[in-house]
Design an enzyme around this catalytic site. Structure first.
Site, PDB file in Angstrom:
ATOM      1  N   ILE A 448      -8.365   0.690   9.730  1.00  0.00           N
ATOM      2  CA  ILE A 448      -8.622   1.985   9.073  1.00  0.00           C
ATOM      3  C   ILE A 448      -9.565   1.810   7.886  1.00  0.00           C
ATOM      4  CG2 ILE A 448      -6.485   3.001   9.917  1.00  0.00           C
ATOM      5  CD1 ILE A 448      -5.299   2.648   7.096  1.00  0.00           C
ATOM      6  N   LEU A 615      -4.550 -13.230   1.927  1.00  0.00           N
ATOM      7  CA  LEU A 615      -5.338 -13.931   2.951  1.00  0.00           C
ATOM      8  C   LEU A 615      -6.834 -13.765   2.749  1.00  0.00           C
ATOM      9  CD1 LEU A 615      -3.358 -13.189   6.223  1.00  0.00           C
ATOM     10  CD2 LEU A 615      -2.972 -14.927   4.480  1.00  0.00           C
ATOM     11  N   PRO A 617      -9.018 -12.644  -0.303  1.00  0.00           N
ATOM     12  CA  PRO A 617      -9.014 -12.172  -1.694  1.00  0.00           C
ATOM     13  C   PRO A 617     -10.094 -11.133  -1.985  1.00  0.00           C
ATOM     14  CG  PRO A 617      -8.831 -14.563  -1.605  1.00  0.00           C
ATOM     15  CD  PRO A 617      -9.108 -14.103  -0.204  1.00  0.00           C
ATOM     16  N   GLY A 687       1.845  -6.800   2.240  1.00  0.00           N
ATOM     17  CA  GLY A 687       0.718  -5.861   2.330  1.00  0.00           C
ATOM     18  C   GLY A 687       0.194  -5.440   0.973  1.00  0.00           C
ATOM     19  N   GLU A 690      -1.375  -0.086  -0.306  1.00  0.00           N
ATOM     20  CA  GLU A 690      -0.868   1.086  -1.016  1.00  0.00           C
ATOM     21  C   GLU A 690      -0.405   0.818  -2.440  1.00  0.00           C
ATOM     22  OE1 GLU A 690       1.209   3.753   2.250  1.00  0.00           O
ATOM     23  OE2 GLU A 690       1.180   1.654   2.819  1.00  0.00           O
TER      24      GLU A 690
END
Ligand code: MOS
Length: 729
Positions: A448, A615, A617, A687, A690
């Site tokens: 996305i 993973l 940067p 993750g 967000e």
């Protein structure tokens, strides 16, 4: 070249434009399509009488059958929100279709819409339906929060409001639908292609295998493209009836009406504390608006119950129906408005107690997740605070309002913490090793705009030792192995075990082939005698120096490729987790205030994020920077206004819906801590899509208060709010 969903063109393709209701509450009594039908190039005007059968979908297990607006398009003649589709014009060109849509005359029986901004919870039972699972309105409870609050020497009781906000990805939502016999193919910018496949299969009465969703690139989603919206079914129905491919791309105005938004929230936070800053009671009661028919819950309490150590707590919610399109998840759903409220309350309490806000958070750092009574898998919030304060120079802060000046400007310094859930969704992947030395990795997830193509390539490259330029990635297609939704910041964490397992299985097949190919040096060896490293197959005892490239192994065996499949199970929604898994972070913000001309600027931001191992940067920092930019918009600009007369979101365009642009964005200093979280996956990566938006608005409003003395508790902060500032020079 990246091809977005609406970039695909097909011979004979027709264009569809919906007719939007111009009322928000009432009934369609007459649709006059006579003149629209006669216009040149028009193929059909569809409406409730002639659209054909569209079934209602139902929710299944897990991420199956999810939609925010369950009623099929044209399902009845009632209008429940402004912009609801009441007809569809289809023509040879987009221009003809638009002209025809505009020529449809609709007569309504209209009632006054309810878009009132003051939110009081409707009467609802203790357990309510939501977009996902039935949910208890008392989300979390421990101790006796009322009596602890009543007896607390220091109290805070404030209400915070966040407005409706609209996702505005650059790429507009659109569907191109093609029927080929009984096979339906849909090009759509979906954040969850497998869910969309299941929903559309239900709506058109097809087996899932006969529906294919293709989403090669997505021009951002922010949640608005997670679940299918009604325009999609309309394009499919029109294509079916006309026997031609149909493309329907919504307008920017429609994006404000019919494809979701972050709902308005009204959140009461009550804190009780001791004079030395120990929290004794926390109550978070909030209400979000929802649509007339559907059941959206904005989980503002997502982070409340575990973020601080407090023995007495209750988090509960209610909802208020309004004549608006259904809300949906928007970047950091729940936690973003929720942490704005709770972190603002903590900042206000700090001022009340005359304790530094960083110190107040340190004093209330939890040892375990107090809501579940289990340890955190990895929580380094205190290290975030320490590093953030140091990078920002927080120790130089004078807490007195309006006391800090530079270059004739008043400075305001504020900070806040943030958190976001971490978990894995079900993920499957294939990895192929090919005889030309290339590697192919495939999974039906989506990119996305966050860099999923790159991450999958990195993972396959890391595992096989093949350089990145020889790794090919396929995603965004339901003909691939099922991948995770691009939601909840969970794709990377979910994909790691699946890609690694797939690569391991491909390598295992390769080693078997090596030992069974006659006339090679590995013949008669056992697969267990062999090893694979950096693209080379070799006998363990001999070491890689005598290795053979996997391409050679395959060529000698006359095999084009070997494929391995891998799967990782979901941890999201586990009812009995052993660990509480979240990411954490904090923001430190400087604003400048120029009272003579009432000019407020965000001048610099330091953000520290504890998201396990990072993973990529470069791309990771960019995710946090983008979220901080969005947070500046949330704090100071973004607000979807509904017209009380007709219920229309009236600032439904990019000129009137204000969001942060380049000129609003100061230097953003992003730091990642590096504490791998092995509960999530073998690399320890959580993750980052967000979390950067959580907490930032509370840090900005605290900085605004520090500069101006004005406490704004309803976002966005408006210049009018600050004209009462006592800090006049
Ligand atoms: Mo995100 S709101 O889970 O797309």
């Amino acid at each position: 070249m990246a091809q977005y969903a609406s970039d695909f063109h097909f011979p004979g393709m027709l264009y569809a434009v919906p007719v939007e209701a111009t009322i928000a509450n009432g009934r369609v009594v007459k649709l006059d399509t006579a003149s629209a039908k006669e216009m040149p190039g028009v193929r059909a005007i569809f409406h409730r009488e002639n659209i054909g059968k569209i079934f209602r979908s139902v929710q299944g297990q897990g991420f199956e059958g999810i939609v925010d607006e369950r009623r099929p398009p044209f399902g009845d003649d009632i209008v429940r929100y402004y912009g609801q589709y009441v007809a569809l014009a289809v023509a040879d060109t987009f221009e003809c279709a638009k002209a025809a849509a505009d020529a449809v005359r609709v007569t309504y029986d209209r009632d006054k819409p309810n878009v009132a901004t003051d939110l009081k919870a409707d009467d609802e039972p203790a357990v309510v339906d939501t977009t996902f699972v039935p949910t208890k309105r008392v989300e979390s409870e421990r101790g006796n929060p009322e009596s602890a609050f009543a007896g607390a020497p220091v109290k805070l009781d404030q209400t915070y409001v966040t407005p409706t906000q609209t996702h505005n990805p650059i790429e507009l939502q659109g569907t191109t639908a093609i029927w080929d016999g009984s096979m339906l193919t849909i090009y759509e910018e979906s954040q969850a292609i497998f869910n969309m496949q299941g929903v559309l299969a239900q709506m058109f009465g097809l087996p899932k295998e006969r529906v294919r969703i293709i989403t090669k690139f997505v021009g951002s989603g922010f949640g608005s493209k997670l679940w299918p919206w009604t325009h999609c079914a309309l394009a499919v129905a029109a294509a079916k009836q006309l026997g031609k491919p149909v493309k329907l791309v919504i307008s920017r105005k429609m994006m404000f009406q019919s494809v979701g938004h972050r709902p308005r929230t009204q959140q009461r936070v009550r804190l009780g504390a001791t004079p030395d800053g120990k929290l004794v009671s926390l109550q978070h009661d909030y209400v979000n608006h929802q649509a007339i028919l559907d059941n959206y819950h904005e989980d503002c309490g997502e982070a409340t119950a575990f973020h601080y150590s407090v023995p007495n707590l209750r988090v509960q919610f209610g909802r208020a129906r309004r004549n608006v399109g259904s809300p949906t998840a928007m970047r950091g759903p729940g936690a973003v408005p929720g942490l704005y409220a709770t972190e603002s309350a903590i900042n206000e309490l700090a001022d009340q107690l005359k304790i530094d806000p960083v110190q107040l958070r340190v004093l209330n750092e939890p040892k375990i997740d107090g809501s579940l009574g289990i340890p955190f898998s990895s929580r380094h919030f205190l290290e975030c605070l320490e590093l953030g304060a140091e990078r920002f120079g927080w120790s130089n802060r004078n807490p007195e309002v309006g006391s800090m000046k530079r270059d004739g400007l008043t400075l305001g310094w504020g900070m806040a913490g943030c958190a976001w859930v971490a978990a894995r969704f079900l993920a499957t992947a294939n990895v192929q090793l090919r005889d030309d030395g290339s590697v192919h990795v495939a999974s039906g997830t989506q990119d996305i705009g966050t860099g999923t193509y790159t991450i999958l390539a990195l993972l396959a490259s890391e595992k096989t030792g093949v350089p990145l330029d020889k790794v090919e990635v396929a995603l965004g297609d339901t003909s691939l192995p099922e991948g995770p939704i691009s939601g909840g910041s969970m794709v990377t964490g979910s994909m790691i075990p699946a890609v690694f397992a797939a690569a391991d299985n491909a390598i295992a097949s390769l080693l078997t082939i090596a030992t069974t190919t006659p006339g090679t040096q590995f013949e008669k060896r056992k697969p267990g005698d062999l090893a694979f490293e950096r693209g080379l197959v070799f006998v363990k005892a001999d070491g890689p120096a005598k290795g053979v490239s996997f391409a050679d192994v395959l060529r000698r065996a006359n095999i084009r490729l070997v494929t391995g499949s891998g799967k990782s199970e979901a941890t999201f929604g586990n009812p009995k987790p052993k660990f509480s898994t979240h990411s954490f972070g904090c923001h430190f913000v400087e604003v400048t205030w120029q009272p003579a001309i009432a000019r407020l600027r965000v001048n610099r931001v330091v953000t520290v994020i504890d998201a396990g191992r990072i993973l990529n940067p470069l791309a990771g920092r960019n995710q946090i920077e983008g979220a901080v930019v969005m947070g500046i918009g949330m704090a100071l600009l973004e607000h979807t206004h509904y017209d009380s007369q007709n219920g229309a979101p009236i600032n439904s365009n990019l000129a009137d819906y204000m969001m942060a642009v380049n000129a609003d964005v100061p230097p953003i200093d992003v730091h990642f801590l590096d504490f791998p979280d092995k509960e999530i996956n073998e690399l320890g990566a959580r993750g980052i899509g967000e979390i950067g938006l959580a907490g930032i608005a509370a840090a900005i409003t605290a900085a605004v208060h520090h500069a101006t003395g004005v406490r704004v508790r309803e976002l966005p902060v408006k210049i009018e709010d600050l004209l009462t500032s006592s800090v006049l020079s």
